[in-house]
Design an enzyme around this catalytic site. Sequence first.
Site, PDB file in Angstrom:
ATOM      1  CG  HIS A 146      -2.053   0.898   1.208  1.00 29.61           C
ATOM      2  ND1 HIS A 146      -2.253   1.872   2.170  1.00 29.61           N
ATOM      3  CD2 HIS A 146      -3.074   1.038   0.338  1.00 29.61           C
ATOM      4  CE1 HIS A 146      -3.342   2.547   1.905  1.00 29.61           C
ATOM      5  NE2 HIS A 146      -3.869   2.066   0.803  1.00 29.61           N
ATOM      6  CG  ASP A 181      18.369  12.614  -9.971  1.00 27.46           C
ATOM      7  OD1 ASP A 181      18.278  11.534 -10.595  1.00 27.46           O
ATOM      8  OD2 ASP A 181      18.325  13.729 -10.522  1.00 27.46           O
ATOM      9  CE  LYS A 219      -1.322   4.806  -1.440  1.00 23.28           C
ATOM     10  NZ  LYS A 219      -1.917   4.399  -0.152  1.00 23.28           N
ATOM     11  CE  LYS A 265      -4.129   6.745   2.642  1.00 30.24           C
ATOM     12  NZ  LYS A 265      -5.376   6.033   2.834  1.00 30.24           N
ATOM     13  CG  HIS A 317      -7.319   8.613   0.310  1.00 35.97           C
ATOM     14  ND1 HIS A 317      -6.048   8.415  -0.188  1.00 35.97           N
ATOM     15  CD2 HIS A 317      -7.856   7.368   0.449  1.00 35.97           C
ATOM     16  CE1 HIS A 317      -5.826   7.119  -0.361  1.00 35.97           C
ATOM     17  NE2 HIS A 317      -6.908   6.464   0.024  1.00 35.97           N
ATOM     18  CG  ASP A 321       0.059  17.959  22.993  1.00 32.41           C
ATOM     19  OD1 ASP A 321      -1.185  18.084  22.994  1.00 32.41           O
ATOM     20  OD2 ASP A 321       0.666  17.226  23.805  1.00 32.41           O
TER      21      ASP A 321
END
Length: 493
Positions: A233, A240, A235, A413, A411, A418
Amino acid sequence: MAETLDMLWRLTCDTVYFAGRHILVMNFIFSITIVFFQRKEPKSAWAWLLVINALPGIGFLLYLLAGTDMHKRKMFKIKGIEEQLSDAVRMQEYSVQSRQMEREYPQLLGYSDLVFYNLKTVDAVFTEDNEVKIFTDGNDKFDALVEDIRSARQYIFLQYYIIKNDVLFGRIRDELVKKVSQGVEVRILYDAMGCRSTGKKFWRELEKQGIHIAVFFPALFGRLQLRMNYRNHRKIAIIDGQIGYVGGFNIGKEYIGLDPKFGHWRDTHLRIRGSALVPLLVRYIQDWDYAAKENLFTHKEYFPDPGEKCGDTKMQIISSGPDSERQSIRDNYLRLIHKAKKRIYIQTPYFIPDEAIQSALLIAASSGVEVNVMIPCKPDHPFVYWATLSHIGELVMVGANCYTYNNGFLHAKGISIDGEACCYGTANMDIRSFSLNFEVNAMIYDARVAQEMEAIFMEDLKLCTRITKDWYRGRSLWLRFKEQLCRLLSPVL
Protein backbone atom coordinates in the site's frame (compact mmCIF):
# COMPACT_ATOMS: atom_id res chain seq x y z
CA MET A 1 -41.03 -40.65 -17.67
CA ALA A 2 -42.20 -40.41 -14.05
CA GLU A 3 -39.53 -42.91 -12.99
CA THR A 4 -36.83 -40.85 -14.75
CA LEU A 5 -37.95 -37.64 -13.05
CA ASP A 6 -38.06 -39.42 -9.72
CA MET A 7 -34.54 -40.76 -10.24
CA LEU A 8 -33.26 -37.30 -11.19
CA TRP A 9 -34.93 -35.81 -8.13
CA ARG A 10 -33.35 -38.39 -5.81
CA LEU A 11 -29.97 -37.89 -7.46
CA THR A 12 -30.25 -34.13 -6.98
CA CYS A 13 -31.21 -34.55 -3.32
CA ASP A 14 -28.33 -36.96 -2.75
CA THR A 15 -25.90 -34.56 -4.41
CA VAL A 16 -27.10 -31.61 -2.34
CA TYR A 17 -26.94 -33.70 0.83
CA PHE A 18 -23.43 -34.95 0.00
CA ALA A 19 -22.20 -31.42 -0.81
CA GLY A 20 -23.83 -29.93 2.28
CA ARG A 21 -22.39 -32.60 4.56
CA HIS A 22 -18.88 -32.12 3.19
CA ILE A 23 -19.15 -28.34 3.34
CA LEU A 24 -19.98 -28.66 7.03
CA VAL A 25 -17.00 -31.00 7.48
CA MET A 26 -14.75 -28.48 5.69
CA ASN A 27 -16.15 -25.69 7.85
CA PHE A 28 -15.29 -27.73 10.93
CA ILE A 29 -11.74 -28.37 9.67
CA PHE A 30 -11.18 -24.69 8.91
CA SER A 31 -12.56 -23.74 12.33
CA ILE A 32 -10.11 -26.10 14.05
CA THR A 33 -7.27 -24.72 11.90
CA ILE A 34 -8.05 -21.12 12.85
CA VAL A 35 -8.34 -21.85 16.56
CA PHE A 36 -5.42 -24.21 17.05
CA PHE A 37 -2.95 -23.84 14.22
CA GLN A 38 -3.04 -20.19 13.10
CA ARG A 39 -1.65 -17.62 15.51
CA LYS A 40 -4.37 -15.03 15.02
CA GLU A 41 -5.58 -12.36 17.37
CA PRO A 42 -8.66 -13.61 19.27
CA LYS A 43 -10.93 -10.96 17.68
CA SER A 44 -9.73 -11.91 14.21
CA ALA A 45 -10.20 -15.61 14.94
CA TRP A 46 -13.76 -15.07 16.18
CA ALA A 47 -14.58 -12.92 13.15
CA TRP A 48 -13.41 -15.62 10.75
CA LEU A 49 -15.30 -18.31 12.67
CA LEU A 50 -18.44 -16.19 12.28
CA VAL A 51 -17.90 -15.75 8.53
CA ILE A 52 -17.09 -19.42 7.89
CA ASN A 53 -20.03 -20.80 9.85
CA ALA A 54 -22.57 -18.16 8.84
CA LEU A 55 -21.77 -18.62 5.14
CA PRO A 56 -21.13 -22.34 4.59
CA GLY A 57 -19.00 -22.88 1.50
CA ILE A 58 -18.65 -19.21 0.68
CA GLY A 59 -17.06 -18.53 4.07
CA PHE A 60 -14.13 -20.88 3.66
CA LEU A 61 -13.51 -19.59 0.10
CA LEU A 62 -13.29 -16.08 1.54
CA TYR A 63 -10.89 -17.41 4.16
CA LEU A 64 -8.67 -18.94 1.48
CA LEU A 65 -8.61 -15.59 -0.32
CA ALA A 66 -8.13 -13.25 2.60
CA GLY A 67 -7.59 -15.06 5.85
CA THR A 68 -4.68 -17.44 5.54
CA ASP A 69 -1.44 -16.58 7.26
CA MET A 70 1.89 -16.99 5.57
CA HIS A 71 5.28 -17.62 7.07
CA LYS A 72 6.66 -14.13 7.45
CA ARG A 73 10.36 -14.88 7.52
CA LYS A 74 10.14 -17.23 4.56
CA MET A 75 8.26 -14.74 2.40
CA PHE A 76 9.79 -11.43 3.42
CA LYS A 77 13.50 -11.39 4.02
CA ILE A 78 15.01 -8.05 5.03
CA LYS A 79 18.13 -7.49 3.00
CA GLY A 80 21.67 -6.23 3.28
CA ILE A 81 21.87 -2.51 3.63
CA GLU A 82 19.95 -2.39 6.92
CA GLU A 83 22.85 -4.34 8.39
CA GLN A 84 25.22 -1.70 7.03
CA LEU A 85 23.14 0.97 8.76
CA SER A 86 23.20 -0.96 12.02
CA ASP A 87 26.27 0.81 13.42
CA ALA A 88 24.66 4.24 12.87
CA VAL A 89 21.47 3.04 14.54
CA ARG A 90 23.31 1.66 17.58
CA MET A 91 25.24 4.94 17.95
CA GLN A 92 21.98 6.88 17.89
CA GLU A 93 20.51 4.54 20.50
CA TYR A 94 23.44 5.36 22.77
CA SER A 95 22.96 9.06 22.08
CA VAL A 96 19.31 8.83 23.19
CA GLN A 97 20.06 6.77 26.29
CA SER A 98 22.82 9.12 27.41
CA ARG A 99 20.50 12.16 26.92
CA GLN A 100 23.00 13.57 24.44
CA MET A 101 20.32 13.81 21.74
CA GLU A 102 17.98 15.81 23.97
CA ARG A 103 20.79 18.22 24.83
CA GLU A 104 21.61 18.66 21.16
CA TYR A 105 17.95 18.93 20.10
CA PRO A 106 15.87 20.41 22.96
CA GLN A 107 12.67 20.07 20.91
CA LEU A 108 12.99 16.29 21.29
CA LEU A 109 12.38 16.58 25.02
CA GLY A 110 9.45 14.31 25.68
CA TYR A 111 9.88 12.37 22.41
CA SER A 112 13.33 10.82 22.77
CA ASP A 113 11.75 7.58 24.02
CA LEU A 114 9.79 7.32 20.76
CA VAL A 115 12.96 8.00 18.77
CA PHE A 116 14.67 5.24 20.76
CA TYR A 117 11.75 2.83 20.22
CA ASN A 118 11.92 3.30 16.45
CA LEU A 119 15.69 2.89 16.45
CA LYS A 120 15.59 -0.28 18.52
CA THR A 121 12.60 -2.04 16.97
CA VAL A 122 12.73 -1.14 13.26
CA ASP A 123 16.18 0.45 12.79
CA ALA A 124 14.56 3.75 11.80
CA VAL A 125 17.50 6.15 11.46
CA PHE A 126 16.92 9.59 12.99
CA THR A 127 17.67 12.47 10.61
CA GLU A 128 17.66 16.17 11.45
CA ASP A 129 18.42 18.11 8.25
CA ASN A 130 15.22 17.74 6.27
CA GLU A 131 12.85 20.05 4.42
CA VAL A 132 9.18 19.07 4.26
CA LYS A 133 6.49 20.48 1.99
CA ILE A 134 2.85 19.44 2.51
CA PHE A 135 0.41 18.88 -0.36
CA THR A 136 -3.34 18.51 0.19
CA ASP A 137 -4.50 18.84 -3.44
CA GLY A 138 -3.66 16.26 -6.09
CA ASN A 139 -3.15 18.79 -8.86
CA ASP A 140 -0.52 20.61 -6.80
CA LYS A 141 1.20 17.39 -5.80
CA PHE A 142 1.42 15.97 -9.32
CA ASP A 143 2.44 19.34 -10.79
CA ALA A 144 5.38 19.32 -8.39
CA LEU A 145 6.20 15.67 -9.11
CA VAL A 146 6.21 16.26 -12.86
CA GLU A 147 8.54 19.24 -12.43
CA ASP A 148 10.89 17.14 -10.31
CA ILE A 149 10.77 14.36 -12.92
CA ARG A 150 11.74 16.88 -15.58
CA SER A 151 14.76 17.90 -13.52
CA ALA A 152 15.97 14.30 -12.96
CA ARG A 153 19.50 13.55 -14.14
CA GLN A 154 20.20 10.02 -12.89
CA TYR A 155 17.12 8.04 -11.88
CA ILE A 156 13.38 8.15 -11.13
CA PHE A 157 11.93 5.48 -8.83
CA LEU A 158 8.13 5.30 -8.50
CA GLN A 159 6.08 2.99 -6.29
CA TYR A 160 2.29 3.22 -6.07
CA TYR A 161 -0.48 0.92 -4.90
CA ILE A 162 -2.76 2.13 -7.72
CA ILE A 163 -1.67 3.28 -11.18
CA LYS A 164 -4.46 3.76 -13.71
CA ASN A 165 -4.08 4.14 -17.44
CA ASP A 166 -5.83 7.49 -17.66
CA VAL A 167 -5.21 11.16 -18.21
CA LEU A 168 -3.02 11.62 -15.12
CA PHE A 169 -0.62 8.79 -15.81
CA GLY A 170 -0.61 9.73 -19.49
CA ARG A 171 0.90 13.03 -18.48
CA ILE A 172 3.47 11.39 -16.19
CA ARG A 173 4.31 8.68 -18.76
CA ASP A 174 5.17 11.27 -21.42
CA GLU A 175 7.70 12.86 -19.07
CA LEU A 176 9.14 9.48 -18.07
CA VAL A 177 9.65 8.44 -21.69
CA LYS A 178 11.45 11.73 -22.39
CA LYS A 179 13.77 11.14 -19.45
CA VAL A 180 14.54 7.59 -20.62
CA SER A 181 15.59 9.02 -24.01
CA GLN A 182 17.95 11.33 -22.10
CA GLY A 183 19.61 8.39 -20.35
CA VAL A 184 17.75 8.65 -17.02
CA GLU A 185 16.93 5.30 -15.38
CA VAL A 186 13.19 4.89 -14.66
CA ARG A 187 11.67 2.17 -12.47
CA ILE A 188 8.01 1.63 -11.58
CA LEU A 189 6.87 -0.79 -8.87
CA TYR A 190 3.14 -1.44 -8.58
CA ASP A 191 0.83 -3.68 -6.57
CA ALA A 192 -1.07 -6.30 -8.58
CA MET A 193 -4.26 -5.95 -6.54
CA GLY A 194 -4.30 -2.16 -6.65
CA CYS A 195 -3.63 -2.21 -10.40
CA ARG A 196 -5.91 -5.17 -11.24
CA SER A 197 -7.86 -3.04 -13.74
CA THR A 198 -4.68 -2.18 -15.66
CA GLY A 199 -3.85 -4.86 -18.24
CA LYS A 200 -0.47 -6.48 -18.82
CA LYS A 201 -0.29 -4.96 -22.30
CA PHE A 202 -0.04 -1.53 -20.67
CA TRP A 203 3.02 -2.56 -18.65
CA ARG A 204 4.65 -4.32 -21.63
CA GLU A 205 4.36 -1.12 -23.64
CA LEU A 206 6.15 0.80 -20.89
CA GLU A 207 8.92 -1.80 -20.85
CA LYS A 208 9.31 -1.44 -24.62
CA GLN A 209 9.87 2.28 -24.04
CA GLY A 210 12.77 1.51 -21.69
CA ILE A 211 11.02 1.73 -18.31
CA HIS A 212 11.82 -1.02 -15.79
CA ILE A 213 8.65 -2.57 -14.34
CA ALA A 214 8.15 -4.79 -11.29
CA VAL A 215 4.90 -6.09 -9.79
CA PHE A 216 4.28 -6.93 -6.16
CA PHE A 217 2.43 -10.26 -5.66
CA PRO A 218 1.31 -10.74 -9.28
CA ALA A 219 -1.99 -12.42 -10.12
CA LEU A 220 -1.76 -16.15 -10.79
CA PHE A 221 -4.42 -16.43 -13.48
CA GLY A 222 -4.82 -13.36 -15.66
CA ARG A 223 -6.32 -10.70 -13.40
CA LEU A 224 -7.62 -13.18 -10.82
CA GLN A 225 -6.19 -12.29 -7.43
CA LEU A 226 -6.08 -15.13 -4.91
CA ARG A 227 -4.24 -13.08 -2.29
CA MET A 228 -6.24 -10.17 -0.87
CA ASN A 229 -4.00 -9.65 2.16
CA TYR A 230 -0.36 -8.59 2.22
CA ARG A 231 -0.79 -5.84 -0.35
CA ASN A 232 1.87 -3.20 -0.86
CA HIS A 233 0.00 0.00 0.00
CA ARG A 234 3.07 2.26 -0.09
CA LYS A 235 3.30 5.35 -2.31
CA ILE A 236 6.89 6.43 -2.78
CA ALA A 237 8.67 8.53 -5.39
CA ILE A 238 12.43 9.21 -5.31
CA ILE A 239 14.34 11.33 -7.80
CA ASP A 240 18.16 11.17 -7.88
CA GLY A 241 18.26 10.46 -4.15
CA GLN A 242 17.64 14.17 -3.60
CA ILE A 243 13.84 14.50 -3.62
CA GLY A 244 11.27 12.09 -2.22
CA TYR A 245 7.49 11.86 -1.93
CA VAL A 246 5.38 9.81 0.48
CA GLY A 247 1.70 10.03 1.37
CA GLY A 248 -1.82 9.12 0.34
CA PHE A 249 -2.11 10.02 -3.35
CA ASN A 250 -2.12 7.19 -5.88
CA ILE A 251 -2.03 7.78 -9.64
CA GLY A 252 -5.49 8.04 -11.16
CA LYS A 253 -7.84 10.78 -12.33
CA GLU A 254 -9.92 10.60 -9.13
CA TYR A 255 -6.87 11.82 -7.19
CA ILE A 256 -6.97 15.09 -9.09
CA GLY A 257 -10.74 15.48 -8.70
CA LEU A 258 -11.83 14.21 -12.13
CA ASP A 259 -14.07 11.35 -10.97
CA PRO A 260 -17.69 12.53 -10.39
CA LYS A 261 -18.22 9.64 -7.95
CA PHE A 262 -15.83 11.23 -5.42
CA GLY A 263 -15.63 14.86 -6.50
CA HIS A 264 -12.84 16.77 -4.81
CA TRP A 265 -10.16 14.42 -3.46
CA ARG A 266 -8.68 15.67 -0.18
CA ASP A 267 -5.44 13.91 0.70
CA THR A 268 -2.09 14.57 2.35
CA HIS A 269 1.30 13.99 0.73
CA LEU A 270 4.82 15.03 1.73
CA ARG A 271 7.71 16.20 -0.43
CA ILE A 272 10.94 15.57 1.44
CA ARG A 273 14.52 16.73 0.89
CA GLY A 274 17.41 15.80 3.17
CA SER A 275 18.96 12.76 4.82
CA ALA A 276 15.55 11.10 5.33
CA LEU A 277 15.79 10.19 1.65
CA VAL A 278 18.29 7.44 2.51
CA PRO A 279 15.91 5.29 4.63
CA LEU A 280 13.09 6.04 2.17
CA LEU A 281 15.28 4.83 -0.69
CA VAL A 282 16.24 1.74 1.33
CA ARG A 283 12.55 1.00 1.76
CA TYR A 284 11.94 1.29 -1.99
CA ILE A 285 14.92 -0.88 -2.91
CA GLN A 286 13.90 -3.60 -0.48
CA ASP A 287 10.45 -3.76 -2.05
CA TRP A 288 11.94 -3.74 -5.56
CA ASP A 289 14.38 -6.52 -4.65
CA TYR A 290 11.56 -8.70 -3.40
CA ALA A 291 9.29 -8.08 -6.39
CA ALA A 292 11.91 -8.13 -9.18
CA LYS A 293 14.52 -10.45 -7.60
CA GLU A 294 17.11 -7.81 -8.46
CA ASN A 295 19.55 -6.56 -5.84
CA LEU A 296 19.84 -2.81 -6.33
CA PHE A 297 21.89 -2.37 -3.15
CA THR A 298 25.01 -3.13 -5.19
CA HIS A 299 24.53 0.16 -7.05
CA LYS A 300 26.29 2.64 -4.79
CA GLU A 301 25.50 5.46 -7.20
CA TYR A 302 21.88 5.37 -6.02
CA PHE A 303 23.07 6.74 -2.68
CA PRO A 304 24.58 10.17 -3.37
CA ASP A 305 26.49 12.29 -0.88
CA PRO A 306 24.14 14.34 1.33
CA GLY A 307 25.39 17.69 0.09
CA GLU A 308 24.22 20.89 1.75
CA LYS A 309 21.77 20.86 4.63
CA CYS A 310 18.21 21.17 3.25
CA GLY A 311 16.41 22.19 6.44
CA ASP A 312 16.06 21.46 10.14
CA THR A 313 13.05 19.14 10.29
CA LYS A 314 13.74 16.03 12.33
CA MET A 315 12.15 12.73 11.36
CA GLN A 316 12.29 8.98 11.11
CA ILE A 317 10.95 6.94 8.19
CA ILE A 318 9.02 4.04 9.71
CA SER A 319 7.66 1.02 7.86
CA SER A 320 5.36 -1.78 8.83
CA GLY A 321 3.79 -4.83 7.28
CA PRO A 322 3.40 -8.58 7.57
CA ASP A 323 7.18 -8.93 7.31
CA SER A 324 7.59 -7.00 10.58
CA GLU A 325 7.64 -8.49 14.04
CA ARG A 326 6.03 -5.30 15.38
CA GLN A 327 3.25 -3.07 14.12
CA SER A 328 5.54 -0.07 14.19
CA ILE A 329 3.24 2.55 12.61
CA ARG A 330 0.38 1.50 14.87
CA ASP A 331 2.75 1.66 17.86
CA ASN A 332 3.78 5.21 16.93
CA TYR A 333 0.14 6.26 16.68
CA LEU A 334 -0.53 4.67 20.07
CA ARG A 335 2.49 6.30 21.73
CA LEU A 336 1.56 9.72 20.36
CA ILE A 337 -1.97 9.38 21.72
CA HIS A 338 -0.61 8.51 25.16
CA LYS A 339 1.80 11.46 25.01
CA ALA A 340 -0.82 14.07 24.10
CA LYS A 341 -1.46 16.56 26.89
CA LYS A 342 -3.61 19.13 25.10
CA ARG A 343 -4.99 18.03 21.75
CA ILE A 344 -5.03 15.23 19.18
CA TYR A 345 -5.90 15.63 15.49
CA ILE A 346 -6.60 12.54 13.39
CA GLN A 347 -7.61 12.37 9.74
CA THR A 348 -8.30 9.00 8.15
CA PRO A 349 -10.63 7.56 5.49
CA TYR A 350 -11.09 4.35 7.52
CA PHE A 351 -11.29 4.41 11.29
CA ILE A 352 -11.23 0.81 12.55
CA PRO A 353 -8.65 0.93 15.36
CA ASP A 354 -7.68 -2.06 17.40
CA GLU A 355 -8.64 -2.22 21.06
CA ALA A 356 -5.45 -0.51 22.29
CA ILE A 357 -5.83 2.53 20.01
CA GLN A 358 -9.55 2.87 20.73
CA SER A 359 -9.01 2.59 24.48
CA ALA A 360 -6.20 5.15 24.37
CA LEU A 361 -8.44 7.65 22.57
CA LEU A 362 -11.34 7.01 24.94
CA ILE A 363 -9.04 7.56 27.94
CA ALA A 364 -7.59 10.73 26.39
CA ALA A 365 -11.03 12.18 25.65
CA SER A 366 -12.23 11.29 29.15
CA SER A 367 -9.13 12.90 30.69
CA GLY A 368 -9.57 16.37 29.26
CA VAL A 369 -7.43 15.99 26.13
CA GLU A 370 -9.15 17.50 23.10
CA VAL A 371 -9.61 14.60 20.69
CA ASN A 372 -10.50 15.53 17.10
CA VAL A 373 -11.21 12.89 14.44
CA MET A 374 -12.20 13.57 10.83
CA ILE A 375 -13.55 10.92 8.43
CA PRO A 376 -15.23 11.11 4.99
CA CYS A 377 -18.94 11.76 4.69
CA LYS A 378 -19.27 9.21 1.89
CA PRO A 379 -18.02 5.61 1.89
CA ASP A 380 -15.94 4.04 -0.87
CA HIS A 381 -16.24 0.72 1.01
CA PRO A 382 -19.66 0.57 2.77
CA PHE A 383 -18.83 -2.25 5.21
CA VAL A 384 -15.69 -0.44 6.33
CA TYR A 385 -17.64 2.80 6.68
CA TRP A 386 -20.29 1.24 8.91
CA ALA A 387 -17.59 -0.26 11.13
CA THR A 388 -15.99 3.20 11.22
CA LEU A 389 -19.24 4.78 12.46
CA SER A 390 -19.44 2.26 15.29
CA HIS A 391 -15.98 3.19 16.60
CA ILE A 392 -16.57 6.91 16.03
CA GLY A 393 -19.80 6.69 18.04
CA GLU A 394 -17.97 5.49 21.13
CA LEU A 395 -15.67 8.52 20.96
CA VAL A 396 -18.56 10.92 20.44
CA MET A 397 -20.32 9.61 23.53
CA VAL A 398 -17.31 10.40 25.77
CA GLY A 399 -16.91 13.94 24.42
CA ALA A 400 -14.52 13.62 21.48
CA ASN A 401 -15.00 15.95 18.52
CA CYS A 402 -15.77 13.84 15.46
CA TYR A 403 -16.51 15.21 12.00
CA THR A 404 -17.47 14.08 8.51
CA TYR A 405 -15.74 15.86 5.64
CA ASN A 406 -18.36 17.01 3.11
CA ASN A 407 -16.30 18.44 0.24
CA GLY A 408 -15.68 15.23 -1.69
CA PHE A 409 -13.64 12.32 -0.33
CA LEU A 410 -11.18 12.57 2.58
CA HIS A 411 -8.18 10.25 2.07
CA ALA A 412 -5.59 11.94 4.33
CA LYS A 413 -3.83 9.61 6.76
CA GLY A 414 -2.13 10.78 9.92
CA ILE A 415 -2.09 12.14 13.44
CA SER A 416 -0.74 15.33 15.03
CA ILE A 417 -0.47 16.09 18.75
CA ASP A 418 -0.01 19.25 20.81
CA GLY A 419 1.45 21.18 17.86
CA GLU A 420 4.75 19.38 18.48
CA ALA A 421 4.89 16.10 16.53
CA CYS A 422 2.99 14.32 13.78
CA CYS A 423 2.99 11.07 11.84
CA TYR A 424 1.72 11.04 8.24
CA GLY A 425 2.08 8.69 5.29
CA THR A 426 0.25 5.77 3.70
CA ALA A 427 -1.22 4.02 6.76
CA ASN A 428 -4.91 4.32 7.61
CA MET A 429 -6.12 4.16 11.20
CA ASP A 430 -7.31 0.58 10.77
CA ILE A 431 -6.33 -2.99 11.47
CA ARG A 432 -5.56 -3.73 7.82
CA SER A 433 -2.95 -0.98 7.64
CA PHE A 434 -1.57 -1.89 11.05
CA SER A 435 -0.82 -5.55 10.30
CA LEU A 436 -1.90 -6.81 6.86
CA ASN A 437 -0.62 -4.22 4.38
CA PHE A 438 2.85 -2.87 3.70
CA GLU A 439 2.90 0.79 4.74
CA VAL A 440 5.38 3.64 5.24
CA ASN A 441 5.03 6.84 7.30
CA ALA A 442 7.17 9.80 8.26
CA MET A 443 7.37 10.31 12.02
CA ILE A 444 8.11 14.05 12.28
CA TYR A 445 9.39 15.85 15.38
CA ASP A 446 8.90 19.45 14.29
CA ALA A 447 6.54 22.09 15.68
CA ARG A 448 6.29 23.97 12.38
CA VAL A 449 5.15 20.91 10.43
CA ALA A 450 2.83 19.69 13.23
CA GLN A 451 1.21 23.10 13.56
CA GLU A 452 0.79 23.35 9.79
CA MET A 453 -0.98 19.98 9.84
CA GLU A 454 -3.27 21.24 12.59
CA ALA A 455 -3.97 24.46 10.69
CA ILE A 456 -4.95 22.37 7.65
CA PHE A 457 -7.29 20.35 9.88
CA MET A 458 -8.91 23.54 11.17
CA GLU A 459 -9.37 24.81 7.60
CA ASP A 460 -11.01 21.50 6.65
CA LEU A 461 -13.46 21.95 9.54
CA LYS A 462 -15.16 24.69 7.49
CA LEU A 463 -16.28 21.92 5.14
CA CYS A 464 -17.32 19.41 7.81
CA THR A 465 -20.39 18.36 9.77
CA ARG A 466 -19.96 17.48 13.41
CA ILE A 467 -21.29 14.11 14.58
CA THR A 468 -23.28 14.93 17.70
CA LYS A 469 -24.47 12.75 20.55
CA ASP A 470 -28.08 13.45 19.59
CA TRP A 471 -27.47 12.33 16.00
CA TYR A 472 -25.72 9.20 17.13
CA ARG A 473 -28.42 8.31 19.64
CA GLY A 474 -31.11 8.89 17.00
CA ARG A 475 -29.70 6.75 14.19
CA SER A 476 -32.03 4.10 12.77
CA LEU A 477 -32.21 0.49 13.95
CA TRP A 478 -31.11 -0.62 10.50
CA LEU A 479 -27.96 1.53 10.70
CA ARG A 480 -27.26 0.21 14.22
CA PHE A 481 -27.56 -3.35 12.94
CA LYS A 482 -25.13 -2.67 10.06
CA GLU A 483 -22.69 -1.00 12.44
CA GLN A 484 -22.66 -3.87 14.90
CA LEU A 485 -22.41 -6.55 12.23
CA CYS A 486 -19.53 -4.78 10.48
CA ARG A 487 -17.82 -4.13 13.81
CA LEU A 488 -17.88 -7.87 14.51
CA LEU A 489 -16.28 -8.41 11.12
CA SER A 490 -13.86 -5.47 11.42
CA PRO A 491 -10.76 -7.64 12.08
CA VAL A 492 -11.18 -9.17 8.61
CA LEU A 493 -12.37 -6.10 6.63
